[in-house]
Design a protein around this motif. Sequence first.
Motif, PDB file in Angstrom:
ATOM      1  N   ASN A 105     -30.053 -27.827 -33.757  1.00 30.07           N
ATOM      2  CA  ASN A 105     -29.199 -27.351 -32.673  1.00 30.07           C
ATOM      3  C   ASN A 105     -30.093 -26.654 -31.652  1.00 30.07           C
ATOM      4  OD1 ASN A 105     -27.485 -25.968 -30.975  1.00 30.07           O
ATOM      5  ND2 ASN A 105     -26.403 -24.867 -32.587  1.00 30.07           N
ATOM      6  N   PRO A 106     -30.203 -27.162 -30.429  1.00 26.46           N
ATOM      7  CA  PRO A 106     -31.136 -26.584 -29.448  1.00 26.46           C
ATOM      8  C   PRO A 106     -30.823 -25.136 -29.076  1.00 26.46           C
ATOM      9  CG  PRO A 106     -30.376 -28.745 -28.745  1.00 26.46           C
ATOM     10  CD  PRO A 106     -29.512 -28.346 -29.901  1.00 26.46           C
ATOM     11  N   ASP A 107     -29.577 -24.712 -29.266  1.00 24.92           N
ATOM     12  CA  ASP A 107     -29.171 -23.367 -28.852  1.00 24.92           C
ATOM     13  C   ASP A 107     -28.861 -22.453 -30.037  1.00 24.92           C
ATOM     14  OD1 ASP A 107     -29.259 -24.052 -26.071  1.00 24.92           O
ATOM     15  OD2 ASP A 107     -27.329 -25.077 -26.319  1.00 24.92           O
ATOM     16  N   LYS A 110     -30.303 -18.756 -29.659  1.00 26.87           N
ATOM     17  CA  LYS A 110     -30.504 -18.293 -28.289  1.00 26.87           C
ATOM     18  C   LYS A 110     -30.226 -16.801 -28.116  1.00 26.87           C
ATOM     19  CE  LYS A 110     -25.886 -19.727 -26.701  1.00 26.87           C
ATOM     20  NZ  LYS A 110     -25.156 -20.630 -25.787  1.00 26.87           N
ATOM     21  N   ALA A 151     -23.276 -29.863 -33.077  1.00 28.39           N
ATOM     22  CA  ALA A 151     -23.859 -29.035 -32.017  1.00 28.39           C
ATOM     23  C   ALA A 151     -24.846 -29.828 -31.175  1.00 28.39           C
ATOM     24  CB  ALA A 151     -24.546 -27.815 -32.631  1.00 28.39           C
ATOM     25  N   TRP A 152     -25.669 -30.652 -31.831  1.00 28.67           N
ATOM     26  CA  TRP A 152     -26.665 -31.438 -31.096  1.00 28.67           C
ATOM     27  C   TRP A 152     -25.986 -32.502 -30.228  1.00 28.67           C
ATOM     28  CZ3 TRP A 152     -29.867 -35.983 -33.372  1.00 28.67           C
ATOM     29  CH2 TRP A 152     -30.785 -36.431 -32.419  1.00 28.67           C
ATOM     30  N   LYS A 154     -22.957 -32.516 -28.976  1.00 29.29           N
ATOM     31  CA  LYS A 154     -22.250 -31.896 -27.851  1.00 29.29           C
ATOM     32  C   LYS A 154     -23.217 -31.400 -26.777  1.00 29.29           C
ATOM     33  CE  LYS A 154     -18.517 -30.609 -27.088  1.00 29.29           C
ATOM     34  NZ  LYS A 154     -17.584 -31.138 -26.055  1.00 29.29           N
ATOM     35  N   LYS A 155     -24.431 -31.031 -27.169  1.00 29.91           N
ATOM     36  CA  LYS A 155     -25.433 -30.606 -26.196  1.00 29.91           C
ATOM     37  C   LYS A 155     -25.813 -31.780 -25.289  1.00 29.91           C
ATOM     38  CE  LYS A 155     -28.519 -27.749 -24.431  1.00 29.91           C
ATOM     39  NZ  LYS A 155     -28.138 -26.514 -23.710  1.00 29.91           N
ATOM     40  N   PRO A 158     -21.834 -33.131 -23.279  1.00 27.09           N
ATOM     41  CA  PRO A 158     -20.913 -31.983 -23.224  1.00 27.09           C
ATOM     42  C   PRO A 158     -19.504 -32.326 -22.760  1.00 27.09           C
ATOM     43  CG  PRO A 158     -22.472 -31.913 -21.393  1.00 27.09           C
ATOM     44  CD  PRO A 158     -22.935 -33.001 -22.318  1.00 27.09           C
ATOM     45  N   GLU A 162     -16.045 -33.647 -29.696  1.00 21.88           N
ATOM     46  CA  GLU A 162     -17.063 -33.624 -30.740  1.00 21.88           C
ATOM     47  C   GLU A 162     -17.148 -34.976 -31.444  1.00 21.88           C
ATOM     48  OE1 GLU A 162     -17.071 -31.415 -34.880  1.00 21.88           O
ATOM     49  OE2 GLU A 162     -17.532 -30.000 -33.256  1.00 21.88           O
ATOM     50  N   ASN A 271     -37.448 -27.831 -27.209  1.00 22.55           N
ATOM     51  CA  ASN A 271     -36.626 -27.135 -28.195  1.00 22.55           C
ATOM     52  C   ASN A 271     -37.563 -26.557 -29.245  1.00 22.55           C
ATOM     53  OD1 ASN A 271     -34.906 -26.311 -30.210  1.00 22.55           O
ATOM     54  ND2 ASN A 271     -34.028 -28.326 -30.618  1.00 22.55           N
ATOM     55  N   TYR A 334     -33.141 -33.040 -26.191  1.00 20.38           N
ATOM     56  CA  TYR A 334     -33.353 -31.682 -26.717  1.00 20.38           C
ATOM     57  C   TYR A 334     -33.833 -31.743 -28.169  1.00 20.38           C
ATOM     58  CZ  TYR A 334     -30.417 -30.700 -22.646  1.00 20.38           C
ATOM     59  OH  TYR A 334     -29.889 -30.647 -21.386  1.00 20.38           O
TER      60      TYR A 334
END
Length: 413
Positions: A105-107, A110, A151-152, A154-155, A158, A162, A271, A334
């Motif tokens: 997950n890139p975020d 964070k 998560a990935w 959706k990044k 977006p 999902e 990432n 990402y």
Amino acid sequence: MNELEQNLEKYAALAVSIGVNVQSGQTLVVNAPLDAAVLVRKIAKKAYEAGAKHVYVEWNDEDLTYIKYKHAPDEAFLEYPMWRAKGMEQLAEEGAAFLTIYSPNPDLLKDIDPKRIANFTKTASQALSNYRSALMADKNCWSLISVPTPAWAKKIFPDLTEEQAISKLWDVIFDVTRVSLADPIQAWQEHNDRLAKMVEYLNSKQYKQLIYEAPGTNLTVDLVDNHVWHGGAAVSENGVRFNPNIPTEEVFTMPHKDGVNGIVRNTKPLNYGGNLIDGFTLTFKDGKVVDFTAEKGYETLKHLLDTDEGARHLGEVALVPHQSPISASNLIFYNTLFDENAACHLALGKAYPTNIKDGAAMSKEELAQHGVNDSLIHEDFMIGSAELNIDGVTKDGKREPIFRNGNWAFELE
């Protein structure tokens, strides 16, 4: 059997036979997120059918990772379970193959203090250094693949739900890994042969330097004497052919750790440790990063560069045409496994010893004497674009075009 099920079967077969190339009586170790359970079961079945003795699965869960980073005491990130590190070393020594399913997950982190992340990254790298060194020297067969996670996906997408994002990302992964073709294994054998021709050509050239020019980039990279280009399939210490990355579009070799000068700008987000670093430049003098900027992730980049002395030097230069299938998707993934195969890239940190003649048999001291970089990290970052030109400088000083406008400046039969 529906189309997704058929493609998952082909993907599992590709990972087992082309990725790690499981041999009879061998142990396979799979590192995977919980979201990959369906694929992992298929991989295990394929591996046993290929003759594997054991399939061990190391599961990971990003929610648990986040919970630890959020709530554990600072000292927790200065420790690593040595029983696990020793176990991985033992498995490597016994000839196991290692398959990692890489879908971060890139975020994820964070809102976590970058120092906590940097501390644990360094601690884990120190603990696993022997295991990682074995893989980087191709003593064992190893491979990376990916699966969509919520998560990935959706990044990347977006605007989709999902479920739609995951389905769309599966389609993209199947396309760029050639799984959607009728015979992915045959397609990969042909792809490896094409990359081998490029490798042979570049090895015959033995360029002294590479010169990179693009908006924000003006960089000269010295290559070590007797450097070796690789790409596509690799060969393990026991002579088994395997593919470290699925997908892969790159050919790569070794820079001299003290021979990089100029400035380079990234072209895709990096990432790293659950954080994104973007809009960054690195300024090199005599091989070392002496200045840097970043529009996003400055502190994360700073901690990365401060990991150890070798983290501010390069360990890899890799060439990828802008017209690669992954680049042609027009997506930012990402995820370094994909983004590095959409663009030329460089790597900070440890060099692959196989990128210099007889390097796998050299001691650390011998490698250092030849200009080979060593570090706890090896972190690729993307610098390629449709505006990148690269020249090779021969030993007699002649300058030859290698890349023009992001693609190869020549064609091979």
